[in-house]
Design a protein around this motif. Structure first.
Motif, PDB file in Angstrom:
ATOM      1  N   GLN A   1       0.804  -1.217   0.000  1.00 44.51           N
ATOM      2  CA  GLN A   1       0.000   0.000   0.000  1.00 44.51           C
ATOM      3  C   GLN A   1       0.838   1.268   0.000  1.00 44.51           C
ATOM      4  O   GLN A   1       0.403   2.300  -0.525  1.00 44.51           O
ATOM      5  CB  GLN A   1      -0.942   0.012   1.208  1.00 44.51           C
ATOM      6  N   THR A   2       2.037   1.198   0.597  1.00 47.92           N
ATOM      7  CA  THR A   2       2.894   2.384   0.595  1.00 47.92           C
ATOM      8  C   THR A   2       3.281   2.735  -0.839  1.00 47.92           C
ATOM      9  O   THR A   2       3.294   3.910  -1.223  1.00 47.92           O
ATOM     10  CB  THR A   2       4.144   2.142   1.450  1.00 47.92           C
ATOM     11  N   LEU A   3       3.561   1.703  -1.640  1.00 46.51           N
ATOM     12  CA  LEU A   3       3.871   1.939  -3.054  1.00 46.51           C
ATOM     13  C   LEU A   3       2.637   2.461  -3.786  1.00 46.51           C
ATOM     14  O   LEU A   3       2.727   3.393  -4.591  1.00 46.51           O
ATOM     15  CB  LEU A   3       4.329   0.638  -3.719  1.00 46.51           C
ATOM     16  N   GLU A   4       1.470   1.868  -3.481  1.00 45.26           N
ATOM     17  CA  GLU A   4       0.237   2.324  -4.133  1.00 45.26           C
ATOM     18  C   GLU A   4      -0.024   3.797  -3.815  1.00 45.26           C
ATOM     19  O   GLU A   4      -0.467   4.567  -4.661  1.00 45.26           O
ATOM     20  CB  GLU A   4      -0.949   1.470  -3.682  1.00 45.26           C
ATOM     21  N   PHE A   5       0.265   4.162  -2.557  1.00 43.80           N
ATOM     22  CA  PHE A   5       0.088   5.562  -2.172  1.00 43.80           C
ATOM     23  C   PHE A   5       1.019   6.453  -3.007  1.00 43.80           C
ATOM     24  O   PHE A   5       0.608   7.495  -3.503  1.00 43.80           O
ATOM     25  CB  PHE A   5       0.360   5.734  -0.679  1.00 43.80           C
ATOM     26  N   ALA A   6       2.265   6.000  -3.175  1.00 44.57           N
ATOM     27  CA  ALA A   6       3.227   6.780  -3.970  1.00 44.57           C
ATOM     28  C   ALA A   6       2.718   6.954  -5.404  1.00 44.57           C
ATOM     29  O   ALA A   6       2.812   8.035  -5.980  1.00 44.57           O
ATOM     30  CB  ALA A   6       4.588   6.099  -3.963  1.00 44.57           C
ATOM     31  N   TRP A   7       2.143   5.893  -5.977  1.00 47.43           N
ATOM     32  CA  TRP A   7       1.624   5.997  -7.348  1.00 47.43           C
ATOM     33  C   TRP A   7       0.485   7.011  -7.414  1.00 47.43           C
ATOM     34  O   TRP A   7       0.467   7.866  -8.280  1.00 47.43           O
ATOM     35  CB  TRP A   7       1.105   4.643  -7.848  1.00 47.43           C
ATOM     36  N   THR A   8      -0.469   6.922  -6.453  1.00 45.86           N
ATOM     37  CA  THR A   8      -1.588   7.862  -6.489  1.00 45.86           C
ATOM     38  C   THR A   8      -1.106   9.284  -6.232  1.00 45.86           C
ATOM     39  O   THR A   8      -1.776  10.241  -6.570  1.00 45.86           O
ATOM     40  CB  THR A   8      -2.687   7.531  -5.454  1.00 45.86           C
ATOM     41  N   GLN A   9       0.091   9.414  -5.630  1.00 45.73           N
ATOM     42  CA  GLN A   9       0.642  10.743  -5.389  1.00 45.73           C
ATOM     43  C   GLN A   9       1.465  11.237  -6.578  1.00 45.73           C
ATOM     44  O   GLN A   9       2.218  12.199  -6.452  1.00 45.73           O
ATOM     45  CB  GLN A   9       1.514  10.735  -4.122  1.00 45.73           C
TER      46      GLN A   9
END
Lengths: 350, 108
Positions: free
Chosen positions: B4-12
């Motif tokens: 999820q930390t990576l997913e957050f980075a993508w959405t950011q």
């Protein structure tokens, strides 16, 4: 087969998503207003998170939207705040900002709105759950997203931290124009924060509309039982200092609530659960219940083998009452009857 | 690291490559250092491969483990003992250092 699209038409955002898995099917085609907070309410497993992930583009390989996640301009606030542990708070909230060309949203304003001034030099693992969630929300907002998705942002917090974070969400709502989809399985949270409501059940949207309107419907199984209730916007009129009560005026009369609410122009949102409302044919005078309102029955609907929901018109607002079917029969309640509603408790948005 | 930390980075706004270098790599630094130290410590005792690839040229490719072997072959047990002790002490210090650093990091 997947179709999906987030496009902005006039003042609406169209959400069109379909996804098929062996055990679950999502099929959503709905428009939501491009301003304010839209609540997405449903039971666990109903597809709330899956819908958000489709909108953000996080469902891998299932998207017909050609844009990759990082180009969609959709912000995502996860249930557990996902901060980058190797960056301090300042660099965390600037992460998204440095990767966008639009800066419609003022950094200092967001930092002030979310009360982050004192946290900027801290590392994420020194923050409490509520603080971390505020930092996550700030970093999402600073990217000036077209749409913000919040997936139960309060669910990982205890009651005290929730109460701490809620006023910040209220402020965002009042001061920023970014549309937000707010997922929750708590009808209290949704009633308190949202303007518009989507109900999702088994991957399908079963109701969509203005919050007050959807909440006053009697035909929605999701909103029967303890979830049934209405929302009324009232204004503080008078404070009774002897008994510490505030009188709040609305279209159907006055409601007394414990505590002091400032007499200000802004309205106060009240939620009245259907199970806290009872009906009398005559005005009860010897009762401990303070709030008795003259009402007219607008609709009666059975919602189970033993219970019924009654919609009462009070002024231009509605109250819902959850009563037994036997009482409906005994008092012969029907549409158009003039009755009195006794309200046992009222939840006030602080 | 949580996906999820990576997913957050993508959405950011971070592309997959960007997120890999600006989030995944810095978050994994501990793992990299640990792996490097362990491989180093392991290589200290390496014998066969070194001999095969590098040979045993004094002052150039001779490593301590092969030097010990040579000493034993020539019945020079005193030297062998000394070098073994140095090797043991060195390996111990390296591993101890890694555990101390690791512990300090995880307490941060």
């Amino acid at each position: 087969m997947i179709v999906q699209d987030v496009s902005r038409i006039d003042a609406h955002i169209a959400l069109k998503h379909a996804l098929r898995r062996s055990d679950f099917e999502l099929d959503v085609d709905v428009q939501i207003p491009a301003t304010g907070i839209t609540g997405l309410f449903g039971e666990s497993g109903s597809g709330k998170t899956t819908l958000l992930r489709c909108i953000a583009g996080l469902e891998a390989g299932l998207s017909h939207d050609p844009r990759p996640v990082h180009k969609r301009g959709v912000g995502y606030v996860f249930q557990e705040p996902q901060l980058f542990p190797h960056l301090d708070v300042r660099r965390n909230i600037e992460f998204g900002l440095r990767r966008t060309s639009s800066n419609r949203i003022d950094q200092q304003q967001v930092i002030a709105l979310l009360g982050l001034g004192d946290l900027l030099d801290r590392k994420p693992d020194g923050l409490s759950g509520g603080e971390a969630q505020r930092v996550a929300i700030a970093s999402v907002l600073l990217r000036s997203p077209r749409l913000v998705l919040m997936d139960e942002p309060l669910a990982s917090l205890d009651q005290r931290r929730k109460e701490e974070l809620l006023p910040y969400l209220d402020r965002l709502h009042e001061e920023l124009s970014v549309p937000i989809i707010y997922v929750s399985h708590s009808i209290d949270e949704v009633s308190r924060l949202c303007d518009h409501l989507l109900l999702i059940d088994n991957g399908k949207i079963v109701a969509s509309g203005e919050l007050h309107e959807v909440l006053s419907r009697l035909d929605l199984p999701l909103l029967s039982g303890s979830n049934a209730g209405s929302v009324i916007d009232a204004k503080a009129q008078r404070y009774d200092s002897v008994y510490d009560l505030t009188e709040l005026g609305f279209s159907g009369g006055v409601l007394c609530v414990p505590g002091r609410y400032e007499e200000r122009a802004k309205s106060v949102r009240l939620r009245i659960a259907a199970q806290d409302v009872s009906i009398c044919l005559k005005r009860p005078d010897a009762t401990t219940i303070l709030n008795v309102l003259a009402a007219e029955i607008d609709d009666v609907q059975s919602v189970g083998p033993s219970s019924a929901l009654v919609r009462l018109a009070v002024g231009t607002d509605y109250l819902l009452a959850l009563i037994t079917r036997r009482s409906v029969a005994r008092l012969q309640l029907k549409k158009g009857d003039a009755v009195y509603a006794q309200v046992k408790s009222v939840t006030v948005k602080h | 690291m949580p996906r999820q930390t990576l997913e957050f980075a993508w959405t950011q706004g971070a592309s997959k490559l960007d997120a890999f270098f600006s989030v995944a790599v810095p978050m994994s630094v501990r793992g990299f250092v640990g792996a490097a130290v362990l491989s180093f410590a392991h290589t200290l005792g390496e014998f066969g491969v070194v001999l095969m690839v590098g040979g045993n040229i004094p002052g150039e490719t001779r490593v301590i483990s092969i030097a010990i072997y040579d000493s034993v072959e020539t019945l020079d047990y005193g030297d062998a003992h000394q070098m073994s002790l140095v090797l043991l002490g060195f390996a111990f210090v390296v591993l101890l250092g890694m555990f101390v650093v690791n512990k300090r990091w995880s307490m941060r």
